[in-house]
Design a protein around this motif. Structure first.
Motif, PDB file in Angstrom:
ATOM      1  N   UNK A  23       0.841  -1.207   0.000  1.00  0.00           N
ATOM      2  CA  UNK A  23       0.000   0.000   0.000  1.00  0.00           C
ATOM      3  C   UNK A  23       0.872   1.251   0.000  1.00  0.00           C
ATOM      4  N   UNK A  24       1.911   1.250   0.851  1.00  0.00           N
ATOM      5  CA  UNK A  24       2.832   2.395   0.903  1.00  0.00           C
ATOM      6  C   UNK A  24       3.520   2.590  -0.445  1.00  0.00           C
ATOM      7  N   UNK A  25       3.935   1.488  -1.078  1.00  0.00           N
ATOM      8  CA  UNK A  25       4.589   1.566  -2.394  1.00  0.00           C
ATOM      9  C   UNK A  25       3.629   2.104  -3.447  1.00  0.00           C
ATOM     10  N   UNK A  26       2.357   1.730  -3.352  1.00  0.00           N
ATOM     11  CA  UNK A  26       1.347   2.194  -4.306  1.00  0.00           C
ATOM     12  C   UNK A  26       1.124   3.699  -4.182  1.00  0.00           C
ATOM     13  N   UNK A  27       1.018   4.189  -2.932  1.00  0.00           N
ATOM     14  CA  UNK A  27       0.852   5.640  -2.708  1.00  0.00           C
ATOM     15  C   UNK A  27       2.105   6.373  -3.184  1.00  0.00           C
ATOM     16  N   UNK A  28       3.283   5.781  -2.941  1.00  0.00           N
ATOM     17  CA  UNK A  28       4.538   6.388  -3.427  1.00  0.00           C
ATOM     18  C   UNK A  28       4.528   6.493  -4.950  1.00  0.00           C
ATOM     19  N   UNK A  29       4.042   5.439  -5.613  1.00  0.00           N
ATOM     20  CA  UNK A  29       3.956   5.442  -7.085  1.00  0.00           C
ATOM     21  C   UNK A  29       3.021   6.538  -7.574  1.00  0.00           C
ATOM     22  N   UNK A  30       1.879   6.692  -6.897  1.00  0.00           N
ATOM     23  CA  UNK A  30       0.926   7.759  -7.278  1.00  0.00           C
ATOM     24  C   UNK A  30       1.558   9.143  -7.100  1.00  0.00           C
ATOM     25  N   UNK A  31       2.306   9.312  -6.010  1.00  0.00           N
ATOM     26  CA  UNK A  31       2.944  10.603  -5.747  1.00  0.00           C
ATOM     27  C   UNK A  31       4.045  10.897  -6.768  1.00  0.00           C
ATOM     28  N   UNK A  32       4.828   9.874  -7.116  1.00  0.00           N
ATOM     29  CA  UNK A  32       5.875  10.062  -8.119  1.00  0.00           C
ATOM     30  C   UNK A  32       5.279  10.375  -9.482  1.00  0.00           C
ATOM     31  N   UNK A  33       4.109   9.803  -9.769  1.00  0.00           N
ATOM     32  CA  UNK A  33       3.415  10.090 -11.023  1.00  0.00           C
ATOM     33  C   UNK A  33       2.961  11.550 -11.060  1.00  0.00           C
TER      34      UNK A  33
END
Length: 509
Positions: free
Chosen positions: A46-56
């Motif tokens: 979940x943390x990695x997914x939110x990180x991916x959204x933020x990097x996007x």
């Protein structure tokens, strides 16, 4: 057939697609969020997914991920390297062992920093780090964000320095009291709460079955005699405190006694010093009773020997008076006789039976045994070395001369996962966050009264396969009280969290 998350920042076929994770991750972008998920339900993905959204949203910004211990930090680094399309040079673990000047350079070069909050706090105070460029702060084991813990300082600085701050706080259990949960929310500037339990419809497909078995034992007659000797000392001292009007009732908890002791320390009167010494005696005797009820005879003997050594040396008046007490002497003598006869706590006997049964059922079983005290860990290790097929090892914290530093802890966990050991005997260090995917069985040598710790212990099994939990309880002792205390706190916590979630949903809509 397993579906995987498809995203330009996520490595293909590394992250299982789960609707509840995607729903929470998308909502996390709306404001600082506290996420409460059962252990093993994928807080790190979940943390990695939110990180991916933020990097996007902005690939030029950085991500900060904090966890309370170095073993956890290293686990998160491995997970992020697996999930995210970011090279190892862009994900950096930063610890206090790296020189400050080098840390400053690493902060500049890294896109994702994973560290302990103590290191981050120190570097913020020294000006080695500024959080202006960080678009996401991930806080693991967020229930720790109370009082003066480093998370609170870092969160405050992050909200002050970051251009577009966003905090994602993760925990399996923030605590059993509303005030404690509110403390965490306030410390981390939380706006929204998301909670899932194993009973939620979108979570149940991913829950592995866990069978729980309660093992009840009774103190033997000689052990009950030792307990009576010790309780008579405690009762006598409590009556003296009542006679001197320092307490109103003999029904007083250890924490209340310690609070009273702190208050008396500010008074300079002779009666206050006398009362403080009495309280010290009561606390020592109560600890011995607790070890007798919940642990093992070996632990009680080690503790009473320590009191005797203190008394002989004259280190404290409390210890000197105790070793002169006839009831204390009788308890110590009977305890010595039992140990010489090869007697042990009924829990220890049952533990051997349970472990033998587990390895007979499955020669590839992986066990994790939780207990509160290192002396009990030592005794359990000694006993389980006698069990065919069992290869036990101790996992304990850093404190003291016998402690394991975090590098040794990481090595032991890796060796356990690789199969060099198949039975991990832990103090509280084994409860928090560590991913022990191979664990098939957990044993709670004693219940703990904390909802947080109970949830964390339970979460060590059933992550990747069916699990089994054994809870050992000594009848008519504080074991029973502790078990029900944690049970009721956990139920209360779920109600509080769901009410907070409903409130934030209404506010949002």
């Amino acid at each position: 057939m397993t579906e995987y998350v498809e995203h330009r920042w996520i490595n293909p076929k590394t992250m299982e697609k789960r609707a509840y994770q995607e729903a929470i991750a998308k909502r996390a972008l709306d404001g600082n969020m506290l996420v409460v998920l059962p252990t093993g339900m994928g807080k790190t993905p979940l943390a990695a997914l939110v990180a991916a959204y933020r990097l996007e949203q902005d690939m030029h910004k950085k991500i900060m991920f904090m966890a309370p211990t170095k073993p956890l930090v290293n686990q998160h680094k491995k997970s992020f390297e697996r999930f995210l399309k970011i090279g190892p040079d862009e994900i950096k673990v930063i610890t206090g062992k790296i020189k400050p000047a080098e840390r400053g350079e690493l902060y500049k070069k890294a896109d994702i920093v994973i560290s302990t909050p103590q290191t981050i706090r120190n570097d913020l105070k020294k000006g080695v780090l500024n959080l202006k460029e960080y678009s996401l702060l991930i806080v693991d084991e967020a229930h720790r964000a109370v009082k003066n813990y480093a998370y609170t300082y870092v969160a405050k600085k992050y909200m002050q320095q970051a251009e577009k701050p966003l905090i994602l706080a993760l925990t399996a259990s923030p605590g059993g009291h509303r005030y404690r949960i509110e403390q965490v929310k306030k410390a981390l500037f939380i706006e929204n709460v998301e909670v899932r339990t194993k009973d939620d419809e979108d979570v149940t497909p991913y829950i592995k079955t866990i069978k729980t078995e309660w093992i009840e034992v009774e103190l033997t007659k000689p052990m009950q005699s030792i307990k009576k000797y010790l309780e008579s000392i405690k009762d006598e001292k409590l009556k003296m405190l009542m006679k001197w009007s320092f307490i109103r009732s003999s029904r007083i908890t250890k924490s209340q006694l310690i609070e009273l002791q702190k208050k008396l320390a500010h008074s300079k009167s002779g009666s206050s010093f006398a009362a403080m010494s009495l309280i010290a005696e009561i606390v020592k005797v109560d600890h011995a009773i607790m070890l007798l009820e919940t642990q093992c005879l070996y632990s009680v003997k080690k503790y009473m020997d320590k009191i005797v050594n203190e008394g002989v040396k004259g280190d404290t008046k409390a210890a000197t008076r105790l070793i002169e007490n006839r009831n204390f002497q009788s308890a110590a003598r009977l305890l010595k006789e039992l140990i010489e006869e090869g007697e042990e706590h009924p829990k220890m006997v049952k533990l051997r039976e349970v472990v033998e049964k587990e390895f007979e059922r499955n020669e590839n079983a992986r066990l994790i045994i939780f207990t509160q005290f290192r002396d009990t860990v030592d005794k359990i290790i000694a006993e389980l070395k006698k069990v065919k097929g069992c290869k036990p090892v101790a996992l304990i914290g850093q404190a003291g001369s016998r402690g394991l530093d975090q590098k040794e802890q990481v090595r032991l966990i890796n060796e356990y996962d690789l199969g060099f050991y198949n039975c991990l005997v832990c103090t509280s260090i084994g409860e928090e966050g560590l991913h022990l995917g191979s664990a098939t069985t957990a044993v709670f040598y004693e219940p703990v009264p904390s909802a947080i710790r109970t949830v964390q212990r339970r979460g060590r099994v059933g992550r990747e396969q069916m699990g089994r939990i054994y809870i050992f309880i000594t009848k008519n002792t504080r074991d029973e009280a502790y078990y029900w205390s944690a049970h009721h706190k956990e139920k209360k916590m779920k109600k509080i969290l769901y009410s907070m979630k409903e409130k934030t949903l209404k506010d949002f809509s």
